[in-house]
Write a protein that holds these residues in place. Structure first.
Motif, PDB file in Angstrom:
ATOM      1  N   UNK A   1      12.465  43.902  27.515  1.00  0.00           N
ATOM      2  CA  UNK A   1      13.185  45.028  26.929  1.00  0.00           C
ATOM      3  C   UNK A   1      13.755  44.696  25.552  1.00  0.00           C
ATOM      4  N   UNK A   2      12.969  43.976  24.744  1.00  0.00           N
ATOM      5  CA  UNK A   2      13.397  43.631  23.396  1.00  0.00           C
ATOM      6  C   UNK A   2      14.433  42.523  23.308  1.00  0.00           C
ATOM      7  N   UNK A   3      14.770  41.940  24.433  1.00  0.00           N
ATOM      8  CA  UNK A   3      15.784  40.881  24.463  1.00  0.00           C
ATOM      9  C   UNK A   3      15.138  39.558  24.855  1.00  0.00           C
ATOM     10  N   UNK A   4      15.568  38.492  24.218  1.00  0.00           N
ATOM     11  CA  UNK A   4      15.081  37.159  24.550  1.00  0.00           C
ATOM     12  C   UNK A   4      16.058  36.465  25.490  1.00  0.00           C
ATOM     13  N   UNK A   5      15.508  35.945  26.580  1.00  0.00           N
ATOM     14  CA  UNK A   5      16.288  35.176  27.551  1.00  0.00           C
ATOM     15  C   UNK A   5      15.754  33.751  27.561  1.00  0.00           C
ATOM     16  N   UNK A   6      16.637  32.799  27.379  1.00  0.00           N
ATOM     17  CA  UNK A   6      16.224  31.395  27.320  1.00  0.00           C
ATOM     18  C   UNK A   6      15.728  30.913  28.678  1.00  0.00           C
ATOM     19  N   UNK A   7      14.716  30.063  28.649  1.00  0.00           N
ATOM     20  CA  UNK A   7      14.250  29.367  29.847  1.00  0.00           C
ATOM     21  C   UNK A   7      14.421  27.874  29.612  1.00  0.00           C
ATOM     22  N   UNK A   8      14.681  27.155  30.702  1.00  0.00           N
ATOM     23  CA  UNK A   8      14.806  25.707  30.588  1.00  0.00           C
ATOM     24  C   UNK A   8      13.456  25.121  30.208  1.00  0.00           C
ATOM     25  N   UNK A   9      13.450  24.105  29.355  1.00  0.00           N
ATOM     26  CA  UNK A   9      12.173  23.483  28.987  1.00  0.00           C
ATOM     27  C   UNK A   9      11.465  22.896  30.207  1.00  0.00           C
ATOM     28  N   UNK A  10      10.148  23.018  30.212  1.00  0.00           N
ATOM     29  CA  UNK A  10       9.328  22.428  31.268  1.00  0.00           C
ATOM     30  C   UNK A  10       8.873  21.064  30.744  1.00  0.00           C
ATOM     31  N   UNK A  11       9.203  19.975  31.448  1.00  0.00           N
ATOM     32  CA  UNK A  11       8.745  18.664  30.986  1.00  0.00           C
ATOM     33  C   UNK A  11       7.233  18.649  30.801  1.00  0.00           C
ATOM     34  N   UNK A  12       6.791  17.968  29.754  1.00  0.00           N
ATOM     35  CA  UNK A  12       5.380  17.943  29.393  1.00  0.00           C
ATOM     36  C   UNK A  12       4.448  17.527  30.506  1.00  0.00           C
ATOM     37  N   UNK A  13       4.838  16.509  31.287  1.00  0.00           N
ATOM     38  CA  UNK A  13       3.942  16.049  32.347  1.00  0.00           C
ATOM     39  C   UNK A  13       3.830  17.085  33.459  1.00  0.00           C
ATOM     40  N   UNK A  14       4.899  17.850  33.729  1.00  0.00           N
ATOM     41  CA  UNK A  14       4.808  18.912  34.739  1.00  0.00           C
ATOM     42  C   UNK A  14       3.931  20.049  34.230  1.00  0.00           C
ATOM     43  N   UNK A  15       4.074  20.395  32.959  1.00  0.00           N
ATOM     44  CA  UNK A  15       3.237  21.447  32.366  1.00  0.00           C
ATOM     45  C   UNK A  15       1.769  21.025  32.399  1.00  0.00           C
ATOM     46  N   UNK A  16       1.500  19.745  32.182  1.00  0.00           N
ATOM     47  CA  UNK A  16       0.118  19.245  32.251  1.00  0.00           C
ATOM     48  C   UNK A  16      -0.465  19.412  33.649  1.00  0.00           C
ATOM     49  N   UNK A  17       0.354  19.176  34.663  1.00  0.00           N
ATOM     50  CA  UNK A  17      -0.101  19.348  36.046  1.00  0.00           C
ATOM     51  C   UNK A  17      -0.424  20.814  36.317  1.00  0.00           C
ATOM     52  N   UNK A  18       0.487  21.712  35.914  1.00  0.00           N
ATOM     53  CA  UNK A  18       0.263  23.149  36.112  1.00  0.00           C
ATOM     54  C   UNK A  18      -0.982  23.595  35.349  1.00  0.00           C
ATOM     55  N   UNK A  19      -1.099  23.165  34.095  1.00  0.00           N
ATOM     56  CA  UNK A  19      -2.255  23.559  33.266  1.00  0.00           C
ATOM     57  C   UNK A  19      -3.575  23.093  33.868  1.00  0.00           C
ATOM     58  N   UNK A  20      -3.547  21.954  34.555  1.00  0.00           N
ATOM     59  CA  UNK A  20      -4.766  21.426  35.175  1.00  0.00           C
ATOM     60  C   UNK A  20      -5.130  22.185  36.447  1.00  0.00           C
TER      61      UNK A  20
END
Length: 163
Positions: free
Chosen positions: A125-144
């Motif tokens: 709705x035009x508003x930005x809500x912050x999200x906690x950073x996803x650690x790189x190694x966890x993002x790599x697991x999800x991406x795989x």
């Protein structure tokens, strides 16, 4: 991405009832996602929709069936104020991205949101809500596509580099 909004303390039995734990196929599990909690979910959910919840999402029993049911339904991202630790890890291990967002309560059922991981926010709705950073190694697991696929990709890299 269309939002399916849930409250606090959504346990794994609400996500996928225990009587379906003999099923291991994500597409079959998806047919029973939120059965008895929000019956229209399995019929109406679409690829790319997002589950948004309050605090302690995925509490209760430790079962990979819960994130697998969501993946089978086309959900790739779950946004919540907080996650039960075991659900968070099971989500990553199966390739489902859990995002912690303190402002998740501002998101309504049916809203359309976009996720900008690089920018560290969700836009609704035009508003930005912050999200906690996803650690790189966890993002790599999800991406795989999950931990098994990630481990296989590392094994392939290792095999190629030793030739």
């Amino acid at each position: 991405m269309r939002v399916w909004k849930f409250g606090n303390d959504i346990d794994t039995d609400a996500i996928i009832p225990g009587r379906f734990l003999t099923i291991y196929d994500p597409a079959e599990l998806a047919k029973h996602a939120f059965e008895g909690t929000r019956d229209e979910f399995a019929r109406e959910v679409r690829e790319g929709d997002v589950v948004v919840a309050g605090s302690n999402f995925g509490c209760g029993s430790s079962r990979e069936h819960a994130p697998l049911a969501l993946l089978g339904a086309g959900i790739r991202v779950v946004v919540a104020k907080s996650f039960a630790r075991i659900f968070y890890r099971n989500a990553v291990n199966t390739g489902l991205l859990p995002l912690v967002c303190a402002g998740a309560g501002e998101i309504r059922d049916g809203d359309t949101i976009s996720v900008d991981l690089g920018g560290g926010f969700i836009e609704v709705n035009g508003k930005r809500l912050a999200v906690e950073p996803v650690p790189g190694f966890l993002k790599s697991i999800v991406d795989a596509g999950g931990l098994v696929a990630y481990a296989k990709s590392l094994d392939e890299v290792e095999t190629c580099s030793t030739r």
